[in-house]
Design a protein around this motif. Structure first.
Motif, short mmCIF file in Angstrom:
data_model
loop_
_atom_site.label_atom_id
_atom_site.label_comp_id
_atom_site.label_asym_id
_atom_site.label_seq_id
_atom_site.Cartn_x
_atom_site.Cartn_y
_atom_site.Cartn_z
N HIS A 139 -10.08 -0.43 2.04
CA HIS A 139 -9.87 -0.75 0.63
C HIS A 139 -9.74 0.59 -0.08
O HIS A 139 -10.74 1.19 -0.49
N PRO A 141 -7.86 3.17 -3.03
CA PRO A 141 -7.25 3.08 -4.36
C PRO A 141 -5.73 3.26 -4.27
O PRO A 141 -5.22 3.85 -3.31
N LYS A 142 -5.03 2.74 -5.25
CA LYS A 142 -3.57 2.91 -5.30
C LYS A 142 -3.26 4.41 -5.31
O LYS A 142 -4.01 5.21 -5.85
N GLY A 143 -2.16 4.74 -4.68
CA GLY A 143 -1.77 6.15 -4.65
C GLY A 143 -1.57 6.65 -3.23
O GLY A 143 -1.08 5.92 -2.36
N ASP A 146 -2.83 4.47 -0.27
CA ASP A 146 -2.54 3.03 -0.37
C ASP A 146 -1.98 2.46 0.94
O ASP A 146 -2.12 1.28 1.21
N TRP A 147 -1.39 3.30 1.77
CA TRP A 147 -0.84 2.84 3.05
C TRP A 147 -1.93 2.21 3.92
O TRP A 147 -1.65 1.35 4.75
N ASN A 149 -4.07 0.13 2.93
CA ASN A 149 -4.19 -1.27 2.50
C ASN A 149 -3.07 -2.14 3.05
O ASN A 149 -3.14 -3.36 2.93
N LYS A 150 -2.05 -1.52 3.61
CA LYS A 150 -0.83 -2.25 3.94
C LYS A 150 -0.52 -2.33 5.42
O LYS A 150 0.59 -2.68 5.80
#
Length: 174
Positions: A139, A141-143, A146-147, A149-150
């Motif tokens: 988990h 943070p965006k930025g 972020d990879w 999370n994906k």
């Protein structure tokens, strides 16, 4: 006549599931798919320090232990930093001897981003040796990170006796 009608109706009813199963199979035939080609590429290695286990005792789903996480470090593809103290591995040893691993902790990158790691899996020993596999979820943070999370990841665990620690190797499933 009524008996023939009843028997005929029963035979029709009994034959319906077979026909329905054939219809179900034809759906898959209409939409064929090749199995995905998969490979796993190393992306992260963590050295996680631990303290002594806390024996919770026998519970409804097995013998429970808490293994506190005290720190450590990590390195990988474009990412490195420290393992933050305060997390834990919540273990359950089931009746069949399988140990469920449920680790929840945080890491902080060298540029200050905090990422939560939720790493679950199983461990056991059999005639072929020790099996320890996990499915880490991140988990972030965006930025920049972020990879994490994906993608899907798999992990392995190697125990170190002194000082008490584990090495977790994380692989991205491609």
């Amino acid at each position: 006549m009524k008996i023939i009608l009843i028997i005929s109706s029963l035979l029709t009813f009994i034959s319906l599931p077979c026909s329905a199963d054939k219809d179900k199979e034809s759906i898959f035939e209409q939409y064929p798919s090749e199995p995905p080609g998969t490979r796993a590429e190393p992306v992260l290695q963590l050295y996680v320090t631990l303290t002594d286990s806390i024996d919770v005792g026998q519970t409804d789903d097995g013998q429970r232990y808490i293994v506190p996480i005290t720190g450590g470090f990590f390195t990988g593809n474009g990412i490195s930093g420290e393992v933050l103290p305060g997390g834990a591995d919540w273990q359950v040893v089931r009746a069949d001897g399988i140990k469920k691993i449920i680790a929840l902790y945080s890491i902080r990158t060298t540029d200050g981003e905090v990422i939560i790691v939720d790493n679950q899996g199983i461990s056991y020993t059999d005639d072929d040796g020790r099996y320890r596999r996990t499915i880490p979820k991140f988990h972030a943070p965006k930025g920049k990170y972020d990879w994490l999370n994906k993608s899907l990841f798999i992990g392995t665990i190697t125990s170190i006796k002194k000082p008490r620690a584990v090495i977790i190797r994380v692989y991205e499933v491609k």
